[in-house]
Design an enzyme around this catalytic site. Structure first.
Site, PDB file in Angstrom:
ATOM      1  N   GLU A   9      10.087   5.762  -5.808  1.00  0.00           N
ATOM      2  CA  GLU A   9       9.581   4.823  -6.809  1.00  0.00           C
ATOM      3  C   GLU A   9      10.602   4.339  -7.822  1.00  0.00           C
ATOM      4  O   GLU A   9      10.311   3.462  -8.613  1.00  0.00           O
ATOM      5  CB  GLU A   9       8.369   5.400  -7.560  1.00  0.00           C
ATOM      6  CG  GLU A   9       8.649   6.630  -8.399  1.00  0.00           C
ATOM      7  CD  GLU A   9       8.483   7.898  -7.596  1.00  0.00           C
ATOM      8  OE1 GLU A   9       9.396   8.171  -6.800  1.00  0.00           O
ATOM      9  OE2 GLU A   9       7.491   8.603  -7.766  1.00  0.00           O
ATOM     10  N   ASP A 117       7.031  10.821  -6.225  1.00  0.00           N
ATOM     11  CA  ASP A 117       6.918  12.086  -6.964  1.00  0.00           C
ATOM     12  C   ASP A 117       5.780  12.955  -6.448  1.00  0.00           C
ATOM     13  O   ASP A 117       4.824  12.466  -5.829  1.00  0.00           O
ATOM     14  CB  ASP A 117       6.716  11.804  -8.459  1.00  0.00           C
ATOM     15  CG  ASP A 117       8.002  11.311  -9.117  1.00  0.00           C
ATOM     16  OD1 ASP A 117       9.064  11.425  -8.489  1.00  0.00           O
ATOM     17  OD2 ASP A 117       7.928  10.801 -10.252  1.00  0.00           O
ATOM     18  N   TYR A 325      11.295  18.887 -11.269  1.00  0.00           N
ATOM     19  CA  TYR A 325      10.299  17.898 -11.698  1.00  0.00           C
ATOM     20  C   TYR A 325       9.758  18.246 -13.080  1.00  0.00           C
ATOM     21  O   TYR A 325       9.446  19.400 -13.369  1.00  0.00           O
ATOM     22  CB  TYR A 325       9.161  17.828 -10.684  1.00  0.00           C
ATOM     23  CG  TYR A 325       8.299  16.606 -10.865  1.00  0.00           C
ATOM     24  CD1 TYR A 325       8.859  15.327 -10.827  1.00  0.00           C
ATOM     25  CD2 TYR A 325       6.931  16.722 -11.092  1.00  0.00           C
ATOM     26  CE1 TYR A 325       8.075  14.202 -11.000  1.00  0.00           C
ATOM     27  CE2 TYR A 325       6.139  15.604 -11.257  1.00  0.00           C
ATOM     28  CZ  TYR A 325       6.721  14.342 -11.217  1.00  0.00           C
ATOM     29  OH  TYR A 325       5.940  13.229 -11.392  1.00  0.00           O
TER      30      TYR A 325
END
EC number: 5.6.2.1
Length: 868
Positions: A9, A117, A325
């Site tokens: 993304e 993600d 993350y």
């Protein structure tokens, strides 16, 4: 040979992943979401043909009208809760080119990997990509990784998965719930309270927290209390400060000066005898590795970063492959991560800093253990070695790096001492603490000095201390502390409201809506925020209930795990919500939402003689004629501005809040602190801080000076009039007294330079959308940005070659930039950069995305290469 297509993304993430995948993969970015529900005002399909109501009775006409309004609402929302939640997703404006390119590449690819993600938002983006690209679902695989490292990517591609539709549906459920509440409650607020207002399923609950705290502060009445300290010396003339803690076996708690002075008089003639000296070992354990909320809180307290800034920087660090993350609620660490930390600790700090076993930390009940805590991807990547990261990103990485190591180190060890002294019926104590082993604080020193971090002078039991001075001190109890961004995140997390992926959005949204604002990094509820919260609380009690909001988060978790059906939950919510909405839309006398009420006063309207009333609008409190409610021909529109008597409470620092509360008049009806305003030179009005719920007010007559503006003045660059310092929802700024021109106040307190009109370059197309670049000159120098900002937020540095080519378009003040070298000695393109330290622009170059050491400065009217 055909290649596999990998879609992520963000361009930065694509660039990092591309380093680790072989030539058989093509990595492309979708630049975020490619489609969404329709934006406000967007057109969807053909207009419905009007239905003739000729010959129908009133009931039939009302039914047709209601159906028409419902259809229009469904069209605006983009979802149809009346027909199985059918959604009308549309390609986002400006994303047509991206979609076209991805479709073209997908046709040529033998397989498509969706590598967005790993959270629900990422899962939803992956699903939208699959839906838009189309074709056989077998061509698509889902790959997820907690960190963008060679090993993590290799493992993910070795075991690709399928899209998890339960997680997609959880994201859709959240989106649909928020959409329904926002689109169906906001028009009601426009009708009942004031135009331009809005409501949000979670945001309104967050505002409620701030409103309740605001009212606690206004209702708080400071109480006086005293403390007494005694300065003494031991036999070696070493100073010891003692605090009086008990009197006759009970807590020493004098409420006024008389009680305190009684103690002082006795203590001034008393003997001081040491009765006990206790020393015991204590320890301080390290905190768990960061999760989203604790990272946001610690970055705020240690670095001064806002929640939004912290997440933006963490996103960049993650996409560059430096950290795991950053949206997680799990304190779990993988075995590899534990081994990495323990090896580093032993090699760099020694065996004494390595616990026998790894430290483990418990996560909250609904945390996703498959996720990890936020940590460095590779502990060997030291903060000072990061490439391509701005200074603040490096500071955040340093914090994450230190916390990760600290969480796997032993506790800090102290010897804590308590000295007890008696003076007649009074007990006095002194505390000290000596560090014996620094443990985890070796890498992450504690901030702020602990008052106990002192070594007590040597004394013995029964030793008499020599009196030097008795010091009484007056204090007043403080109101509840205001929420900072970090404290609000902590409160939301504690109550189970929101999730790691939503905290930053909640904080940003509530400020943008104007219901609250921040001053000195603390939240203040605006009067309109209080009114809207009250109306929503009364008409949508369940929606505004903290437990209900938290339970809805649990329901979303259950949808994500496949435990419950998403549409069943949506239908149940909509059924209950629709019932509350229908009742709220009724007239107030029938139990509907109360309108924005006014408080009538004895002040007469200067135009028609009727009473004036205290009214509240989005802009603040004012007096308006009660004749405004009359029919149009008789209506009186007279208003009187209310001038704040002095600096309002909400611009004072926290330490001054107690004194300000004490100085303000109190409402005789409810006891709340009153806000004071000057009406004119002869009248002042004190309004209850709980207005309009409380109609308390007080008119004071006398001779009052209407304070004129005495702040900083700068000349307006558009019309030449004076610009004055003003305070808006986003903080302080300079506003023109004659036109609508404004200028920012920079972080250093200086007024930003005048805004230059952007220079348009239709020939220079943006890469991420169909927009073109314009040259903007801001507080940080010149830069290129999309002409349709903020619709497209694409920016990049200015190339000297472009300025040379279009020299005639440049304003005179920027013409000198076109005389700079177009390339460096190695033929790399020259670009313009800005030095914040020197407050000037310079020219440099980049090679493969990294800055070179070649720099040219504009000195004495010419460009000169800087000496290395």
């Amino acid at each position: 040979m055909s290649k596999s297509l990998v879609i992520v993304e963000s361009p930065a993430k694509a660039k990092t992943i591309n380093k680790y995948l072989g030539s058989q993969y093509v990595v492309k970015s979708s630049v975020g979401h490619i489609r969404d529900l329709p934006t406000v005002g967007s057109s969807t399909g053909e207009k419905a043909k009007p239905i003739s109501t000729k010959g129908m009775d009133a009931e039939e006409k009302a039914k047709i009208k209601a159906e028409k309004e419902r259809n229009a609402l469904v069209k605006r929302m983009g979802i149809d809760p009346y027909h199985d939640w059918k959604a009308n997703y549309q390609i986002l404006p400006g994303k047509e080119k991206v979609v076209s390119e991805l479709k073209s590449l997908a046709k040529k690819a033998d397989h498509i990997y969706l590598a967005t993600d790993l959270d629900r938002e990422g899962e939803a983006i992956a699903w939208h990509l699959r839906e838009v690209i189309g074709g056989n679902d077998d061509r698509f695989s889902r790959v997820v990784f907690n960190e963008i490292t060679k090993n993590a990517i290799k493992q993910a591609f070795e075991k690709p998965e399928q899209l998890n539709m339960d997680r997609v549906n959880a994201q859709q459920t959240r989106r649909f719930l928020d959409r329904v509440v926002g689109f169906m409650v906001s028009p009601l607020l426009w009708k009942k309270v004031a135009r331009g207002l809005s409501a949000g399923r979670v945001q309104s609950v967050a505002v409620k927290l701030l409103v309740e705290r605001e009212r606690e502060i206004k209702a708080f009445q400071p109480e006086e209390y005293w403390e007494v300290a005694v300065l003494t010396n031991n036999q070696n003339k070493q100073a010891i400060r003692l605090d009086v803690t008990d009197y006759k076996g009970k807590k020493f708690d004098p409420k006024n000066q008389k009680e305190a002075q009684s103690a002082v008089d006795f203590l001034n003639v008393s003997d001081y005898v040491v009765t006990d000296l206790e020393t015991k070992p204590t320890s301080s354990r390290p905190r768990a590795p960061f999760i989203t909320s604790t990272l946001q809180q610690t970055a705020s307290t240690r670095l001064g970063f806002g929640v939004k800034k912290t997440m933006m920087l963490a996103q960049r660090l993650y996409e560059a492959g430096y950290i795991t993350y950053m949206r997680t609620d799990s304190t779990n660490l993988s075995q590899d991560a534990l081994n990495m930390a323990r090896t580093y600790i032993e090699n760099h700090f020694g065996a004494q800093y390595l616990p026998e076993k790894p430290n483990f930390y418990s996560s909250k009940e609904n945390a996703q253990e498959a996720h990890e805590a936020i940590r460095p991807s590779d502990i060997r990547a030291l903060p000072e070695s990061l490439e391509g990261m701005e200074k603040d990103a490096v500071r955040l990485y340093d914090l994450i790096w230190c916390q990760f190591l600290a969480c796997q180190m032993p506790p800090a060890q102290y010897d804590s001492s308590t000295l007890t002294v008696t003076a007649g019926d009074y007990t006095l104590k002194a505390k000290g603490r000596i560090l014996r082993f620094d443990g985890w604080t070796k890498v992450l020193p504690q901030i702020g000095k602990n008052p106990e971090d002192q070594e007590l002078p040597s004394v013995t039991v029964s030793e008499k201390l020599a009196l030097k001075e008795v010091q009484p001190t007056q204090h007043f109890t403080k109101p509840p502390a205001r929420f900072t961004e970090a404290a609000l995140v902590k409160e939301l997390e504690k109550r189970g409201i929101g999730r790691p992926s939503t905290y930053a959005a909640i904080i940003s949204t509530i400020q943008e809506r104007g219901y609250v604002r921040t001053e000195n990094r603390r939240f203040y509820a605006e009067k309109m925020g209080e009114i809207v919260t009250d109306r929503l609380n009364e008409s949508f009690g369940e929606l505004m209930n903290y437990d209900f909001t938290a339970n809805m988060e649990d329901t979303l978790d259950k949808i994500a795990s496949g435990s419950v059906n998403w549409k069943t939950e949506l239908n149940q919510f909509f059924k209950d919500f629709s019932s509350q909405l229908s009742k709220a839309e009724l007239d107030e006398l029938e139990g509907g939402m109360r309108p924005n009420s006014l408080v009538e006063t004895d002040i007469k309207c200067p135009t028609c003689g009727r009473n004036m009333a205290i009214r509240t609008a989005s802009t603040g409190v004012f007096l308006g004629c009660t004749g405004y409610a009359l029919p149009p021909k008789e209506r009186c529109k007279t208003t009187i501005n209310l001038i704040p008597e002095a600096e309002l409470l909400n611009v004072l620092d926290e330490s001054s809040e107690t004194k300000a509360l004490m100085d303000r008049k109190r409402c005789t009806k409810c006891g709340t602190a009153m806000d004071s305003y000057v009406i004119d030179a002869h009248r002042k009005i004190h309004i209850c801080g709980n207005n309009p719920n409380c109609d308390g007010y007080l008119i004071e007559e006398g001779s009052f000076k209407i304070k004129g503006y005495d702040g900083p003045v700068v000349e307006c660059d558009k019309c030449g009039a004076d610009m004055h310092l003003k305070l808006g929802r986003f903080g302080k700024y300079m506003g023109c007294t004659n036109c609508d021109n404004t200028r920012k106040i920079l972080k250093n307190g200086e007024v930003a330079p005048p805004k230059e009109e952007p220079v348009h370059f239709p020939e220079l197309k943006c890469e991420k959308s169909d927009a073109y670049f314009v040259l903007r000159d801001g507080a940080s120098g010149v830069f290129m940005s999309a002409h349709n900002f903020p619709k497209s937020r694409e920016t990049r540095p200015v190339k000297i070659a472009e300025l040379v080519q279009y020299r005639e378009r440049l304003p005179e003040k920027l013409a000198y930039l076109a005389d700079a070298p177009q390339k460096d000695p190695e033929e790399n393109e020259a670009i313009v950069r800005f030095s914040r330290k020197e407050k000037k622009q310079y020219v440099t170059s980049e090679k493969e995305g990294k800055a070179t050491k070649w720099i040219v400065d504009f000195t004495n009217g010419k460009w000169v290469e800087r000496k290395k």
